[in-house]
Design a protein around this motif. Structure first.
Motif, PDB file in Angstrom:
ATOM      1  N   VAL A  36       0.865  -1.225   0.052  1.00  0.00           N
ATOM      2  CA  VAL A  36       0.096  -0.064   0.070  1.00  0.00           C
ATOM      3  C   VAL A  36       0.890   1.169  -0.037  1.00  0.00           C
ATOM      4  O   VAL A  36       1.828   1.354   0.815  1.00  0.00           O
ATOM      5  CB  VAL A  36      -0.887  -0.073   1.145  1.00  0.00           C
ATOM      6  N   CYS A  37       0.601   2.319  -0.745  1.00  0.00           N
ATOM      7  CA  CYS A  37       1.641   3.161  -0.902  1.00  0.00           C
ATOM      8  C   CYS A  37       0.886   4.668  -0.919  1.00  0.00           C
ATOM      9  O   CYS A  37      -0.482   4.882  -0.821  1.00  0.00           O
ATOM     10  CB  CYS A  37       1.941   3.111  -2.789  1.00  0.00           C
ATOM     11  N   GLY A  38       1.481   5.808  -0.593  1.00  0.00           N
ATOM     12  CA  GLY A  38       0.976   7.007  -0.307  1.00  0.00           C
ATOM     13  C   GLY A  38       0.121   7.504  -1.810  1.00  0.00           C
ATOM     14  O   GLY A  38      -0.897   8.079  -1.442  1.00  0.00           O
ATOM     15  N   THR A  39       0.346   7.048  -2.711  1.00  0.00           N
ATOM     16  CA  THR A  39      -0.391   7.346  -4.040  1.00  0.00           C
ATOM     17  C   THR A  39      -1.625   6.493  -3.826  1.00  0.00           C
ATOM     18  O   THR A  39      -2.539   7.253  -4.300  1.00  0.00           O
ATOM     19  CB  THR A  39       0.362   6.848  -5.314  1.00  0.00           C
ATOM     20  N   ASP A  40      -1.764   5.290  -3.200  1.00  0.00           N
ATOM     21  CA  ASP A  40      -3.191   4.810  -3.185  1.00  0.00           C
ATOM     22  C   ASP A  40      -4.021   5.753  -2.121  1.00  0.00           C
ATOM     23  O   ASP A  40      -5.085   5.893  -2.404  1.00  0.00           O
ATOM     24  CB  ASP A  40      -2.955   3.493  -2.607  1.00  0.00           C
ATOM     25  N   GLY A  57      -4.082  -0.213  -6.395  1.00  0.00           N
ATOM     26  CA  GLY A  57      -2.667  -1.127  -6.384  1.00  0.00           C
ATOM     27  C   GLY A  57      -1.800  -1.454  -7.386  1.00  0.00           C
ATOM     28  O   GLY A  57      -2.076  -1.934  -8.375  1.00  0.00           O
ATOM     29  N   HIS A  58      -0.356  -1.012  -6.876  1.00  0.00           N
ATOM     30  CA  HIS A  58       0.492  -0.842  -8.165  1.00  0.00           C
ATOM     31  C   HIS A  58       1.882  -1.399  -7.750  1.00  0.00           C
ATOM     32  O   HIS A  58       2.994  -1.499  -8.418  1.00  0.00           O
ATOM     33  CB  HIS A  58       0.625   0.585  -8.609  1.00  0.00           C
ATOM     34  N   GLU A  59       1.848  -2.055  -6.706  1.00  0.00           N
ATOM     35  CA  GLU A  59       3.079  -2.705  -5.949  1.00  0.00           C
ATOM     36  C   GLU A  59       2.506  -4.185  -5.828  1.00  0.00           C
ATOM     37  O   GLU A  59       2.090  -4.742  -4.800  1.00  0.00           O
ATOM     38  CB  GLU A  59       3.546  -2.208  -4.784  1.00  0.00           C
ATOM     39  N   THR A  60       2.469  -4.982  -7.100  1.00  0.00           N
ATOM     40  CA  THR A  60       2.066  -6.134  -7.189  1.00  0.00           C
ATOM     41  C   THR A  60       3.102  -7.307  -7.318  1.00  0.00           C
ATOM     42  O   THR A  60       3.715  -7.421  -8.260  1.00  0.00           O
ATOM     43  CB  THR A  60       0.930  -6.400  -8.059  1.00  0.00           C
ATOM     44  N   ILE A 141      10.102  -3.878  -4.059  1.00  0.00           N
ATOM     45  CA  ILE A 141      11.025  -3.701  -5.142  1.00  0.00           C
ATOM     46  C   ILE A 141      10.434  -2.770  -6.380  1.00  0.00           C
ATOM     47  O   ILE A 141      11.119  -1.921  -6.810  1.00  0.00           O
ATOM     48  CB  ILE A 141      11.386  -5.123  -5.644  1.00  0.00           C
ATOM     49  N   GLN A 142       8.960  -2.590  -6.461  1.00  0.00           N
ATOM     50  CA  GLN A 142       8.530  -1.409  -7.223  1.00  0.00           C
ATOM     51  C   GLN A 142       8.818  -0.356  -6.842  1.00  0.00           C
ATOM     52  O   GLN A 142       9.182   0.596  -7.476  1.00  0.00           O
ATOM     53  CB  GLN A 142       6.937  -1.720  -7.411  1.00  0.00           C
ATOM     54  N   VAL A 143       8.750   0.006  -5.765  1.00  0.00           N
ATOM     55  CA  VAL A 143       9.404   1.409  -5.005  1.00  0.00           C
ATOM     56  C   VAL A 143      10.629   1.632  -5.125  1.00  0.00           C
ATOM     57  O   VAL A 143      11.315   2.504  -5.578  1.00  0.00           O
ATOM     58  CB  VAL A 143       8.882   1.246  -3.616  1.00  0.00           C
TER      59      VAL A 143
HETATM   60 ZN    ZN Z   1       3.820   3.945  -5.166  1.00  0.00          ZN
END
Ligand code: ZN
Ligand code: ZN
Length: 336
Positions: A36-40, A57-60, A141-143
């Motif tokens: 879960v990201c700040g962008t979410d 959800g973009h860190e999957t 790792i996406q981050v």
């Molecule tokens: Zn993000």
């Protein structure tokens, strides 16, 4: 399948929706872990406008279970998904800057993303994860790709002194990445003592508070010159003023945070007087995925200490509420 669906600003519901149908060149991934990201949070509260309903959800991370399975990813492969979609034909795609594609999209913002049981993604966006990497930390790792991209653009090199302002998840990744790229001295800056201790455990040479402490640490370490590079990883414009104060003349500032402010005080004259380069970055090109996976596999970047909470993915609303609570929380990982 079950999915956490954003139905309006601040409204998320667990729904049963149709399974995604992978198109040509796409695979179907059974999601196992998401971050879960700040962008979410910004999409959730409406400050980043999106078309609804949406699965964020973009860190999957997940396992390939079907679709266009070919030479790139086989059935059963554990993968991290690069969430930036691109056309493959435009000016930027031809320059391998696919993340700036003129017809691009971000999974989890512009099209459905990972907060679901299944997601469809282009096979070329799926990067195989080695056995040695814990899948529960792998969404980070996406981050890391975005951190690695920013530092590559800033040309952080051997022997340089790098200051990191802000020691949340991205700040802690910046500390480790700068060391991996050869920075001789990394000075980590945060008001939070626990985050300073973590940064030192992860390789920062020294961690200090903002303001006078940071100024003294930087000047002491650089014979009074200032740092070669200052990375602003808080995401607030006033921090850029501190960055400009701490950097040496002819140094580089990386405004890594995503700024919501539309107006702010800014020492413009110093840009000229110190001959500063401002190196902004957005997302990451595909090549940063294998590079970041390698950094983690080799142990140059540790992810596990950055995971502060694990929750079932059906608890997304609670996770988002916790994100805005502040405090010492780092990455929340959802288990699917
Ligand atoms: Zn993000
Ligand atoms: Zn394109």
């Amino acid at each position: 399948m079950k999915a956490s669906v954003l139905e309006g600003p601040g409204r998320i519901a667990l729904r049963t929706i149709a399974d995604p149908a992978p198109r040509e060149g796409e695979v179907l991934v059974r999601v196992t872990h998401t971050g879960v990201c700040g962008t979410d949070v910004k999409i959730f509260d409406g400050s980043i406008p999106v078309r609804l309903p949406l699965v964020m959800g973009h860190e999957t991370v997940g396992e390939v279970v079907g679709g266009d399975i070919g030479s790139r990813v086989g059935r059963g492969t554990r993968v991290l998904i690069d969430p930036t979609l691109c056309c493959g034909r435009c000016f930027y795609c031809e320059k391998a800057q696919t993340y700036l594609c003129l017809d691009g999209a971000l999974m989890g913002r512009d099209v459905d993303g990972g907060f679901a049981e299944l997601v469809a993604a282009p096979a070329k966006n799926c990067h195989a994860l080695p056995e040695a990497i814990d899948p529960a930390a792998a969404p980070l790792i996406q981050v890391l790709t975005t951190v690695h991209h920013a530092q590559t653009l800033a040309r952080i090199g051997t022997g340089e002194t790098v200051v990191i302002l802000g020691l949340g998840v991205t700040g802690q990744l910046h500390v480790q990445s700068a060391k991996a790229l050869g920075a001789i001295r990394v000075i980590a800056v945060s008001r939070n003592a626990a985050k300073r201790r973590l940064a030192e455990a992860l390789g920062a040479d020294v961690a200090v508070d903002h303001g006078a402490d940071a100024r003294r640490a930087v000047l002491d370490a650089t014979r009074g010159l200032g740092a070669d590079v200052v990375i602003e990883a808080v995401g607030r414009v006033p921090m850029l003023e501190e960055a400009i104060d701490l950097v040496r003349p002819a140094g580089r500032i990386v405004p890594y945070g995503i700024y919501a402010e539309r107006e702010a005080r800014f020492p413009f004259y110093q840009l000229y007087f110190k001959e500063l380069a401002i190196v902004a970055s957005r997302a990451a090109p595909a090549r940063d995925f294998p590079a970041s996976i390698a950094l983690v596999r080799e142990g140059a970047v540790r992810l596990d200490p950055l995971v502060s909470d694990r929750m079932p993915f059906t608890d997304l609303a609670r996770a988002l509420a916790n994100m805005t609570g502040g405090g010492g929380r780092l990455k929340i990982i959802l288990e699917h």
